[in-house]
Design an enzyme around this catalytic site. Structure first.
Site: not given
Ligand code: PLP
Length: 413
Positions: A122, A199, A202, A225, A371
């Protein structure tokens, strides 16, 4: 026990509010998931009963606010499988967390040091490192992905070198849903003396997580999220790594002693929480992760995987009847992926697809490069349309998506 999606739906005011109007098929959870009532209520209760600044007041309300804030830290730690809550730092979100690492960890880097990323990142895990490259003269290297967007493990050995100081990778892709095989990569990173940052923007909503067991040194994600509020996120780090890392931001409350010319920093987590933190949002995030951790997570995984299979089967059928116009990105059927699906329709722009889906079918999707422009370029696509599932989605949302897709195939010809 059978997973009861209606019982979950009933906990979301936004779904109840729109249910009477008919069509509300929210399939944009990878951008922002909806928020359950208990999280809104935890934040309202905090702001109506215990609102004050934290860590600095002597009065009882300030103490209550501090207790609520620290309790939220404990709840987050519990969801992450972390024993020491001091390893949990409240940030503004995944992007803020990555920038904090780039600006903090990056201070000790010198020209020629390497940061290893992947082609699946991303922009949040790309641009901060490009900025660091400009600032410090570090080199960026990229782990390639295969045609499904999965990081090619056969290239890890050669890409992570003794010059590599940090490997910063997505735990799961927001475009392809591919999940990174952390084990293999973390071993090589450790051998080369590099830190590993994941990261988890998600992945975090699809817990449970065991961060200490994952082999990473740093982990970041966002509240919005994970069924929590926006404006807050988490940076987790192993205590030794946090102690070594300089803070990116200076200000109140992150200090042990301040003189005119220099400052001794407080220990983590305070060292990384300069100024007034997002207090109410932190309370909300604690409530969200407590709520999430108490759900039937295996049941939710089954439920979402089942819906994902139905979407894939439906798309395959549409391909049979509409000249194979739908191209699905990501791991093939049967392989591990998050409950999201990005696709391109030949001769149809993602924004037109999203518009038709919204206006004619009440389906909320995301269209564009999400993104992740370099990854789309790699796939030779300007953009894709993404459907991403949340635990409150059901068969009716899948049906609306597939009906809408057929409509798009007919209209955008
Ligand atoms: C993989 C990934 N990383 C980072 C981010 C950035 O998250 P935020 O905008 O909440 O900081 C996102 C958001 O879509 C994401 O999907």
């Amino acid at each position: 026990m059978i997973f009861d999606v209606d019982q979950i739906k009933g906990q979301f005011a936004i779904i109840r509010n729109y249910a009477s109007g008919g069509r509300f098929h929210y399939l944009d959870n990878a951008a922002t998931a909806q928020i359950p009532d208990c999280v809104i209520s935890a934040m309202t209760t905090h702001d109506t009963r215990a609102r004050a600044n934290v860590k600095r007041g002597i009065h009882s309300l300030a103490q209550e606010a501090t207790d609520a804030f620290e309790n939220a830290r404990d709840l987050v730690a519990k969801y992450l499988g972390v024993q020491n809550s001091d390893e949990v730092i409240f940030t503004g979100g995944a992007t803020a967390g990555i920038n904090m690492i780039a600006l903090g960890f990056g201070q000790n880097l010198k020209p020629g040091d390497q940061i290893v990323l992947s082609q699946a990142e991303h922009h949040s895990n790309l641009v901060p490192w490009q900025m660091l490259k400009k600032l410090k003269g570090v080199n960026l290297r990229f782990l390639p992905v295969d045609e499904n967007g999965v990081i090619d493990l056969s290239r890890v050995e050669e890409t992570i070198t003794p010059e590599t100081k940090l490997v910063a990778l997505t735990h799961a892709s927001n475009v392809t849903g591919a999940v990174t095989d952390v084990g293999a990569i973390s071993e090589i990173a450790r051998e080369r003396g590099a830190k590993l940052m994941l990261d988890g923007a998600q992945m975090a909503p699809h817990g449970p997580l065991d961060l200490p067991g994952l082999g990473a040194d740093f982990y970041v994600f966002s509240g919005h999220k994970t069924y929590g509020p926006s404006g807050v996120g988490i940076l987790w780090g192993r205590m030794a790594s946090l102690e070594e890392m300089p803070p990116a931001f200076g200000g109140g409350e992150m200090v042990a002693h301040v003189a005119f010319e220099k400052t001794r920093y407080a220990a983590p987590p305070r060292k990384f929480e300069a100024g007034t933190p997002p207090i109410t949002q932190a309370v909300g995030l604690g409530a969200a992760l407590e709520w999430l951790g108490n759900q039937d997570l295996p049941g939710i995984h089954n439920h979402l995987n089942h819906l994902l299979e139905q979407i894939m089967a439906g798309m395959a059928q549409l391909n049979n009847t509409h000249g194979n116009r739908i191209r699905i990105l990501g791991p093939p059927k049967g392989e591990k992926r998050l409950p999201l699906i990005s696709f391109a329709i030949r001769d149809a722009h993602p924004h037109d697809i999203c518009q038709i889906m919204n206006d004619r079918h009440g389906v909320a999707l995301r269209g564009g490069h999400h993104c992740a422009e370099p990854l789309h370029e790699l796939f030779d696509l300007d953009g894709t349309t993404r459907a991403s599932l949340g635990m409150f989605n059901g068969r009716e949302d899948v049906d609306a998506l597939l009906n809408g897709l057929e409509d798009c195939l007919n209209i955008l010809d």
